[in-house]
Design a protein around this motif. Structure first.
Motif, mmCIF file in Angstrom:
data_model
loop_
_atom_site.group_PDB
_atom_site.id
_atom_site.type_symbol
_atom_site.label_atom_id
_atom_site.label_comp_id
_atom_site.label_asym_id
_atom_site.label_seq_id
_atom_site.Cartn_x
_atom_site.Cartn_y
_atom_site.Cartn_z
ATOM 1 N N TYR A 53 0.858 -1.177 0.000
ATOM 2 C CA TYR A 53 0.000 0.000 0.000
ATOM 3 C C TYR A 53 0.899 1.234 0.000
ATOM 4 N N ASN A 63 -7.316 8.520 -7.047
ATOM 5 C CA ASN A 63 -6.710 9.842 -6.924
ATOM 6 C C ASN A 63 -7.802 10.864 -6.652
ATOM 7 N N SER A 97 -2.426 5.332 -19.500
ATOM 8 C CA SER A 97 -2.621 5.883 -18.153
ATOM 9 C C SER A 97 -3.683 6.988 -18.191
ATOM 10 N N THR A 103 -1.277 -2.707 -4.332
ATOM 11 C CA THR A 103 -0.854 -3.693 -5.326
ATOM 12 C C THR A 103 -0.732 -5.059 -4.675
ATOM 13 N N MET A 109 -3.739 -4.180 -9.268
ATOM 14 C CA MET A 109 -3.597 -2.911 -8.587
ATOM 15 C C MET A 109 -4.961 -2.242 -8.488
ATOM 16 N N HIS A 110 -5.194 -1.598 -7.357
ATOM 17 C CA HIS A 110 -6.342 -0.693 -7.184
ATOM 18 C C HIS A 110 -5.749 0.664 -6.843
ATOM 19 N N GLN A 111 -6.180 1.695 -7.573
ATOM 20 C CA GLN A 111 -5.615 3.024 -7.375
ATOM 21 C C GLN A 111 -6.726 4.059 -7.431
ATOM 22 N N THR A 171 -10.577 6.317 -10.412
ATOM 23 C CA THR A 171 -10.348 5.016 -9.792
ATOM 24 C C THR A 171 -9.909 4.074 -10.900
ATOM 25 N N ASN A 228 -8.479 0.020 -11.785
ATOM 26 C CA ASN A 228 -8.292 -1.368 -11.353
ATOM 27 C C ASN A 228 -7.596 -2.141 -12.462
ATOM 28 N N LEU A 245 -3.033 10.449 -3.932
ATOM 29 C CA LEU A 245 -3.021 9.193 -4.682
ATOM 30 C C LEU A 245 -2.809 8.021 -3.727
ATOM 31 N N GLN A 246 -3.711 7.055 -3.764
ATOM 32 C CA GLN A 246 -3.594 5.850 -2.951
ATOM 33 C C GLN A 246 -3.539 4.640 -3.873
ATOM 34 N N THR A 247 -2.577 3.748 -3.602
ATOM 35 C CA THR A 247 -2.358 2.589 -4.465
ATOM 36 C C THR A 247 -2.190 1.334 -3.612
#
Length: 175
Positions: free
Chosen positions: A21, A74, A168, A48, A70-72, A87, A89, A44-46
């Motif tokens: 995380y 922002n 991206s 993996t 990965m879940h991300q 979001t 995925n 930003l939260q990630t």
């Protein structure tokens, strides 16, 4: 960051699991009248993860398979917005093999990847800066290669591959 060898045995192979995380709170300042207020502020939260299974070597062959993703998300917390809130995925799976015979190695694999990305609508001053968008991408990648050691100074290699990379959020929506 957390990782573990879940199971390891010469007869059964090896199972690995990794999870991580990250949180990146990037701020950029540029207004001399408000030097403590960030104009850009990305939160930003990630998360993996990856799991793999490596079979034991059998008759000069190694096999491995696994999944990862990965879940991300922002969030924009500044006064300026250059990418929308989003979001993302990712999910992927692979199979890899390698065979070793005296001076020759054969290797290859296949991989499938899927990306789903949802971005949010953003308005500023009555104008729509970003529309709400939903993107989905998926594809296969593959490779096959052979190398041969002709001498201690000369190795010959031949590789064939097909690759894929999903775009991206910056490539899809930057303003």
């Amino acid at each position: 960051d957390w990782s573990s060898d879940v199971c390891s045995s010469d007869l059964l192979g090896k199972i690995n699991f990794h999870a991580a995380y990250q949180r990146n709170r990037r701020r950029e300042f540029g207004d001399p009248d408000a030097p403590l207020d960030p104009q850009l502020f990305f939160d930003l939260q990630t998360f993996t993860y990856k799991a793999s299974y490596n079979l034991p070597e059998q008759d000069h062959w190694l096999f491995s398979c696994g999944i990862g993703g990965m879940h991300q998300s922002n969030d924009n917390r500044g006064s300026e917005v250059i990418i929308p809130e989003y979001t993302l995925n990712d999910l992927g799976g692979y199979v890899f093999f390698q065979g070793n015979y005296s001076n020759t190695t054969i290797s290859g694999g296949v991989r499938w990847d899927k990306r789903s990305l949802q971005s949010s609508k953003h308005e500023y001053g009555g104008r729509i800066i970003f529309n709400e968008e939903n993107f989905d991408f998926s594809n296969f990648s593959a490779s096959l290669g052979v190398s041969h050691l002709f001498s201690n100074q000369v190795t010959g290699r031949l590789n064939l591959a097909r690759g894929f990379r999903a775009p991206s959020i910056n490539e899809l929506t930057s303003n």
